[in-house]
Scaffold this active site. Structure first.
Site, PDB file in Angstrom:
ATOM      1  N   HIS A  76      74.049 -40.124  70.301  1.00 17.08           N
ATOM      2  CA  HIS A  76      74.453 -41.197  69.379  1.00 17.08           C
ATOM      3  C   HIS A  76      75.177 -40.600  68.170  1.00 17.08           C
ATOM      4  CE1 HIS A  76      70.616 -43.015  71.152  1.00 17.08           C
ATOM      5  NE2 HIS A  76      71.529 -43.914  71.465  1.00 17.08           N
ATOM      6  N   SER A  87      69.003 -38.790  76.320  1.00 20.50           N
ATOM      7  CA  SER A  87      68.804 -40.221  76.514  1.00 20.50           C
ATOM      8  C   SER A  87      67.529 -40.624  75.787  1.00 20.50           C
ATOM      9  CB  SER A  87      68.643 -40.522  78.010  1.00 20.50           C
ATOM     10  OG  SER A  87      68.063 -41.804  78.180  1.00 20.50           O
ATOM     11  N   SER A  88      67.544 -41.832  75.213  1.00 15.10           N
ATOM     12  CA  SER A  88      66.322 -42.315  74.558  1.00 15.10           C
ATOM     13  C   SER A  88      65.182 -42.378  75.567  1.00 15.10           C
ATOM     14  CB  SER A  88      66.565 -43.705  73.958  1.00 15.10           C
ATOM     15  OG  SER A  88      67.702 -43.673  73.124  1.00 15.10           O
TER      16      SER A  88
HETATM   17  P1  AMP Z   1      72.155 -46.663  73.785  1.00 13.94           P
HETATM   18  O1  AMP Z   1      71.448 -46.578  72.476  1.00 13.94           O
HETATM   19  O2  AMP Z   1      71.459 -45.966  74.899  1.00 13.94           O
HETATM   20  O3  AMP Z   1      72.633 -48.054  74.117  1.00 13.94           O
HETATM   21  O4  AMP Z   1      73.490 -45.818  73.574  1.00 13.94           O
HETATM   22  C1  AMP Z   1      74.384 -46.106  72.540  1.00 13.94           C
HETATM   23  C2  AMP Z   1      75.650 -45.306  72.751  1.00 13.94           C
HETATM   24  O5  AMP Z   1      75.334 -43.913  72.760  1.00 13.94           O
HETATM   25  C3  AMP Z   1      76.331 -45.624  74.094  1.00 13.94           C
HETATM   26  O6  AMP Z   1      77.731 -45.668  73.904  1.00 13.94           O
HETATM   27  C4  AMP Z   1      75.926 -44.445  74.934  1.00 13.94           C
HETATM   28  O7  AMP Z   1      76.839 -44.158  75.968  1.00 13.94           O
HETATM   29  C5  AMP Z   1      75.907 -43.321  73.912  1.00 13.94           C
HETATM   30  N1  AMP Z   1      75.097 -42.206  74.406  1.00 13.94           N
HETATM   31  C6  AMP Z   1      73.822 -42.265  74.872  1.00 13.94           C
HETATM   32  N2  AMP Z   1      73.441 -41.040  75.300  1.00 13.94           N
HETATM   33  C7  AMP Z   1      74.495 -40.202  75.120  1.00 13.94           C
HETATM   34  C8  AMP Z   1      74.724 -38.821  75.382  1.00 13.94           C
HETATM   35  N3  AMP Z   1      73.790 -38.040  75.912  1.00 13.94           N
HETATM   36  N4  AMP Z   1      75.934 -38.303  75.075  1.00 13.94           N
HETATM   37  C9  AMP Z   1      76.900 -39.096  74.540  1.00 13.94           C
HETATM   38  N5  AMP Z   1      76.755 -40.405  74.252  1.00 13.94           N
HETATM   39  C10 AMP Z   1      75.562 -40.945  74.542  1.00 13.94           C
END
Ligand code: AMP
Length: 285
Positions: free
Chosen positions: A39, A187-188
């Site tokens: 993020h 990843s969360s």
């Molecule tokens: P999320 O909070 O999982 O919805 O992710 C929010 C944003 O962060 C989305 O655009 C995801 O693709 C990006 N994101 C999540 N994990 C990663 C990662 N490991 N590397 C790059 N971007 C990420």
């Protein structure tokens, strides 16, 4: 400028108007919180490009299926807000579910084509939830640019399609997957993994790399999905949603291997679903 937290769409519009009128570029980083360096790489790039950085913090119920982890999804707003502050975010938009979806909410945005297959097939309705919430975020924030991770590559392509078909005139910036040293994509949901599952998890990246090498050595494209699925199961994954090679630009299934392709995987370790993808081109991303 220090961080301002905003809870309503109206508040967001009011807060951003003077900056837009002053000619500042507005960059939006949509997130569901439980922040990690993936993020923050988006925030970092948004602050390089734009005078004003808005991050959204919203665990969006409509993109979770009925038996998915909406309730269990990790939430820690105060930690997220201090990280956003530290990384120079100007405004965090953190609405309640009722603010986002008031009584009588009746619209769904559906993108066809690129939503078919992969996560679109494994999680019916998921991308409708994503495109609907992102449309609202775009309408409320009116960003010049929005930042998405290639970790969710299909999602990024879906948003690109939505922006282009709806003439939204927002620049979509896709940024590389940020990984742990052992290759596991941040990843969360990694927080859910037991120690034993955490040891297995990096083999998703390893398997995709092995398939890229097999493709370059001339091994038939058709055989790769099956090989990748078996390799994940052998490594200790419990179930594989998909393992596929797709054209990175069109997301179509290629007939034969060539440049500009990506390898996509989604698989389960216990109750935790991991997804990842890499370029099959062997170029640094
Ligand atoms: P999320 O909070 O999982 O919805 O992710 C929010 C944003 O962060 C989305 O655009 C995801 O693709 C990006 N994101 C999540 N994990 C990663 C990662 N490991 N590397 C790059 N971007 C990420």
């Amino acid at each position: 400028m220090s961080l301002t937290v905003i809870r309503s769409a109206e508040g967001l519009r009011r807060a951003l108007a003077p900056h837009r009128d002053a000619g500042k570029l507005i960059g939006l980083v949509p997130t569901m919180g439980a922040l990690h360096d993936g993020h923050l790489s988006l925030v970092h790039r948004a602050s390089r490009d734009c005078g004003i950085v808005v991050a959204s913090l919203f665990v969006n119920p409509t993109q979770f299926g009925e038996n998915e982890d909406f309730d269990a999804y990790p939430r820690d707003e105060s930690r997220d807000l201090s990280l956003f502050d530290e990384y120079g975010v100007d405004f965090v938009y953190a609405p309640s579910v009722d603010e986002m979806y008031p009584d009588g909410f009746k619209i769904t945005i559906t993108v066809q084509g690129v939503t078919e297959g992969l996560c679109g097939a494994a999680r019916p309705g998921h991308f409708d939830g994503v495109t609907t919430v992102v449309s609202k975020l775009f309408a409320d924030c009116k960003p010049d640019a929005a930042y998405f991770g290639q970790k969710d590559y299909q999602q990024m392509k879906v948003i690109e399609r939505m922006v282009s078909d709806l003439d939204l005139n927002i620049r979509i910036v896709g940024l590389p997957v940020v990984r742990e040293r052992d290759g596991l994509a941040l990843s969360s949901r990694n927080a859910y993994l037991s120690a034993a599952h955490r040891r297995v998890a990096p083999s998703m990246f390893g398997t995709m790399r092995a398939v890229a090498e097999r493709l370059h050595s001339g091994i038939d494209l058709d055989a790769q999905s099956e090989w990748g699925q078996s390799a994940l199961l052998d490594a200790g994954f419990d179930r594989v949603d998909y393992f596929e090679v797709r054209d990175a630009a069109t997301m179509e299934k290629p007939r034969e291997f060539g440049p500009g392709m990506r390898i996509f995987a989604a698989a389960w370790l216990g109750q935790t679903r991991l997804i990842d993808n890499i370029s099959a081109d062997f170029e640094p991303e």
